[in-house]
Design an enzyme around this catalytic site. Sequence first.
Site, short mmCIF file in Angstrom:
data_model
loop_
_atom_site.label_atom_id
_atom_site.label_comp_id
_atom_site.label_asym_id
_atom_site.label_seq_id
_atom_site.Cartn_x
_atom_site.Cartn_y
_atom_site.Cartn_z
N LYS A 624 0.83 -1.20 0.00
CA LYS A 624 0.00 0.00 0.00
C LYS A 624 0.87 1.25 0.00
O LYS A 624 1.42 1.65 1.02
CB LYS A 624 -0.93 0.03 1.23
CG LYS A 624 -2.06 1.01 0.98
CD LYS A 624 -2.54 1.75 2.19
CE LYS A 624 -1.90 3.07 2.46
NZ LYS A 624 -1.92 4.11 1.47
N GLU A 705 8.90 2.35 11.36
CA GLU A 705 9.94 3.40 11.31
C GLU A 705 9.22 4.73 11.31
O GLU A 705 8.51 5.05 10.35
CB GLU A 705 10.77 3.26 10.03
CG GLU A 705 11.39 1.89 9.82
CD GLU A 705 12.51 1.61 10.79
OE1 GLU A 705 13.04 2.57 11.38
OE2 GLU A 705 12.84 0.43 10.96
N CYS A 739 12.65 12.18 7.07
CA CYS A 739 12.59 11.84 8.49
C CYS A 739 13.91 12.17 9.16
O CYS A 739 13.97 12.46 10.34
CB CYS A 739 12.26 10.38 8.66
SG CYS A 739 13.32 9.34 7.68
N GLU A 837 7.47 17.19 15.34
CA GLU A 837 7.98 17.06 13.98
C GLU A 837 7.12 17.90 13.04
O GLU A 837 5.91 17.73 13.00
CB GLU A 837 7.94 15.59 13.53
CG GLU A 837 8.59 15.39 12.17
CD GLU A 837 8.49 13.96 11.64
OE1 GLU A 837 7.38 13.39 11.69
OE2 GLU A 837 9.51 13.45 11.17
P1 NAD Z 1 1.81 9.07 7.17
O1 NAD Z 1 1.95 8.39 8.48
O2 NAD Z 1 0.78 10.10 7.04
O3 NAD Z 1 1.51 7.99 6.07
C1 NAD Z 1 2.30 6.85 5.89
C2 NAD Z 1 1.47 5.75 5.28
O4 NAD Z 1 0.51 5.35 6.22
C3 NAD Z 1 0.72 6.15 4.04
O5 NAD Z 1 0.77 5.10 3.12
C4 NAD Z 1 -0.69 6.35 4.55
O6 NAD Z 1 -1.65 6.12 3.58
C5 NAD Z 1 -0.77 5.29 5.60
N1 NAD Z 1 -1.81 5.49 6.61
C6 NAD Z 1 -2.39 6.64 7.01
N2 NAD Z 1 -3.31 6.41 7.95
C7 NAD Z 1 -3.31 5.08 8.18
C8 NAD Z 1 -4.01 4.22 9.04
N3 NAD Z 1 -4.92 4.68 9.89
N4 NAD Z 1 -3.74 2.92 9.00
C9 NAD Z 1 -2.80 2.42 8.17
N5 NAD Z 1 -2.11 3.19 7.32
C10 NAD Z 1 -2.37 4.51 7.32
O7 NAD Z 1 3.27 9.59 6.80
P2 NAD Z 1 3.71 10.37 5.50
O8 NAD Z 1 3.19 11.76 5.55
O9 NAD Z 1 3.45 9.55 4.29
O10 NAD Z 1 5.30 10.37 5.72
C11 NAD Z 1 5.95 11.28 6.53
C12 NAD Z 1 6.27 10.68 7.86
O11 NAD Z 1 7.03 9.50 7.70
C13 NAD Z 1 7.10 11.57 8.73
O12 NAD Z 1 6.65 11.52 10.05
C14 NAD Z 1 8.49 10.95 8.62
O13 NAD Z 1 9.34 11.24 9.70
C15 NAD Z 1 8.17 9.52 8.53
N6 NAD Z 1 9.25 8.76 7.89
C16 NAD Z 1 10.03 7.97 8.67
C17 NAD Z 1 11.08 7.27 8.10
C18 NAD Z 1 11.98 6.38 8.91
O14 NAD Z 1 12.70 5.59 8.33
N7 NAD Z 1 11.97 6.46 10.21
C19 NAD Z 1 11.30 7.39 6.74
C20 NAD Z 1 10.48 8.20 5.98
C21 NAD Z 1 9.43 8.87 6.56
#
Ligand code: NAD
Length: 954
Positions: A624, A705, A739, A837
């Site tokens: 997904k 992560e 991130c 963040e």
């Molecule tokens: P997000 O959490 O909004 O979304 C991530 C994924 O989760 C998307 O595919 C989204 O559709 C899905 N999602 C949303 N709600 C959900 C739910 N209720 N149940 C299951 N899945 C759901 O994050 P984003 O905006 O896509 O990415 C940015 C974030 O990701 C930042 O917080 C960043 O720090 C983090 N990030 C962390 C790493 C790491 O390796 N630690 C790497 C990249 C990004």
Amino acid sequence: MTDESVKVQMFRFIDVLPMLRTPDSIIRHLHEYFDEISDHFPRATRLALEVTTPGTVLGRAVATTARRNAIRMARRFIAGLEVDEVSQTLARLRRQGFAFTLDLLGEAIVSEPEADAYLQSYLDLIQGLAPVVNAWPENFQLDCDHRGPIPRVNVSVKLSALYSQFNPLDPRRTSEGVKSRLRPLLRMAQEHHAYVHFDMEHYAFKDLTLAIFQEVFSETEFREFADVGIVIQAYLPDAGRDLARLREWVEKRGTPIWIRLVKGAYWDYETVAAAARGWPVPVYTRKWQSDDNFETQTRFLMENWRWLRPAFGSHNLRSLAHATACARCMKVPDGAWEVQMLYGMGAEQAQLFAEQGRRVRIYTPFGDLIPGMAYLVRRLLENTSNDSFLRASFAENVRIEDLLMKPADRAALDPVPARPPEPLFQNEPLVDFGLEETRQAVATALEKIEDDFDRVYPLVIGGRRFDTRATIVSKNPSRKRQTVGASAKATAEHARDAVAAARTAFKTWSRTPVSYRAEYLELVARKLQDRRAELTAWIIVECGKPWVEADADVAEAIDFCRYYALQMRDLDEPIACDVPGEENRYSYRPRGVAVVIAPWNFPLAILTGMTVAALVAGNTVVMKPAEQSPVIAAKLMEMFEEAGLPDGVLNYLPGVGEEIGPVLVSHPDVDLIAFTGSQAVGLGINEAAAHTDRSQGSIRRVIAELGGKNAIIVDDDANLDEAVVGVIHSAFGYAGQKCSACSRVIVVDGAYDEFARRLQAAVASVVIGPADQPGTLVGPVIDAEARQRIEDYLSVGEDEGRLLVKGDTGKLGDQGFFVAPHVFVDVDPESRLAQEEIFGPVLVVLRARDFSHALELANGTRFALTGGVYSRSPVNLKRARQEFEVGNLYLNRSITGAMVQRHPFGGYKMSGIGSKAGGPDYLLQFLVPVNITENTLRRGFAPGEGGASGKKSG
Ligand code: NAD
């Protein structure tokens, strides 16, 4: 200087000295640098060091002496700062029979005001010096060539100092930026009959420097300006080709130019930088090869002296003797070529040539002694390097025959080493956008993919495609009216179907040999490579990621495929622990059905990484992607399908997280969830997955992560040139949407004011623009919602702190989702701005009393993802290694851009649960370990070596 450990520490000490503002800090560093090697010192020095402590009279005396000695040493290589002081040095040189060229030393230029100041120094210098120097009585040897008078005032400039955003990726903008400051300089030079020489810097800047040189001196105004020249570096195999091109161009121009031929001063940097990037080393690896090339190019210059007027910058007597012989053979008039040497080095050699009637020009650095220390270290290194001609001739009593040997004859004594065998895993190198053809490849791809912007990508479940009535439309964040594609939008029903398909496929896939599974990954890696420019272009348009970072995203995806394939092959070897009569095998099995939920900010790399880890381990996958990046995910799916992955093993399920996420996460048939994204969503998933119901086949495993609130500490002895640039790249690259991005910079008091001042100007100078423009550093944020969220934080910031920089996006706001870089100071470390963040180009600067306080502030959030320290104190760096609570700590470099295997990535505390992506433990999370014990004893008979069962025991 013959003791390598003392030499290294000595140079490091001289390097840090300018930043040591108090006697106590000098003493502290003396101890930190030299205590461990004090037994290498003479007794008296050792004793002095032992009894010296900060805060004592003796301590102050030693500190003052150390500083005074370093400054005295610097004076030997640097002519001074003020025009008066410089002109006295020049007058002295002239009395000794030398001409000069002046080079302004100083800090790296990180902002436009600094570039303005650099230009102004040259304008002042020429204006101040010309009347004095031009009034000197004539010295024919120095002031005339074979035809008549030549300029006496002679300056050397570095083009990267004339434009703070000098970037080979963006030749047009860079060239305009540089030329806008060059023209006033050239006008001033013409007016005062001064000469201007372009210095050459790193290899990455070479082609652009040559291009700007040719552009500006083809302009009508400067076309006939003959008192100009450029450096060619003989340590580059490119030198011959570059000279030939200049020769061709200069004839068209109609006015000759000067060429200063040197060996090159960035050898260490070029070899290290190329190795780090996996790029071909641009310089010759053996010293004799550079010497040999120097002679080849000398002949070329002497043959073409009417157009390319030769100046030989060297202290190597063999090289210069060769040039002299060439000149004689080819009957080059005496005044038509010259020798150049460095101020403070090899005075006897210079004298020798001057006495022979040759014009010897001394390359004379001027500027503040303290910032000039970095230059001093380079000169000291050169003086003491094993390859140095000067060292060989003075210090080591090398035989004259050896010293003057023909360079090519050394080939047998010092052959070019064969390339070492390649390691099993190597990071996919980033492409070099300094090259025209790589830039062209992406530019062409950007045009070509537009034909596909109207495509709608269906779901792929169990190998079948499904269109849906509703779709997810993907917009270009840089150009919000532009649609780049759309995907089907999965419903809860589709989510359940996808899990069912994955469950069905699991049976066969889990039994597919690891070698086959690994080959699929390698096949996809090759496809990613083949479509590199195209995928880069998709990432640029779908996620607003600037070129270099979009390319790095593809490279990292390739790395994940290859690295995990290799890792899984290793894990496939069972571990034996046999005893007589008992055979034990420890091995791994897949977990089952994995749901991969990915973010948009590394739309290809992270999605690929989680997916291929699950696949190669033998799990089947429901993939997904984020709502913002379904198109890139569809491309990845396409490549797996082309690779022939069996139906149902990977299912492509774009959809809205809040709608299908909960269905997937709490599905009883799902065994594993690999999630990367925000903390809020990740914690929700962890909670939902922990909830078990009786129909479940296993206890779900969650790998999550999450985000960070990453800090960089700038110590009071840090190299601020590097710290400012490192902080800017870490905080504002990809508009802070990583991130790993830096969102807090914690500056130790002594460095605070200067750092803040330079940061402010530097942030205001960065290039903001659409991601499809190659020079953009700060592109758009991902969508309108993200922009709104960040803007809300900016309002919070205005209440909680004071704005140091409020960037401006100009008209870009109408075009895309742009937020300019913002920097806040005077912020409470506990405030929202400093704790949450933000995921945008917003940086908070905090002031720390000392290094301990800095660490306390850095650790004062719930996150522990990445962090960095700029410091030259070995003790503080050691403390950071032990006390800085982060998963990835970077010392004296930027904190983003982790690479597979080299920097396995991931955090702890509230930044994640799981082992590091791209590291040795990652795959284990996708596997269950199993131990199998067999009793091999049959009726008291234990098969030994070659026994009945034929199996090996023990
Ligand atoms: P997000 O959490 O909004 O979304 C991530 C994924 O989760 C998307 O595919 C989204 O559709 C899905 N999602 C949303 N709600 C959900 C739910 N209720 N149940 C299951 N899945 C759901 O994050 P984003 O905006 O896509 O990415 C940015 C974030 O990701 C930042 O917080 C960043 O720090 C983090 N990030 C962390 C790493 C790491 O390796 N630690 C790497 C990249 C990004």
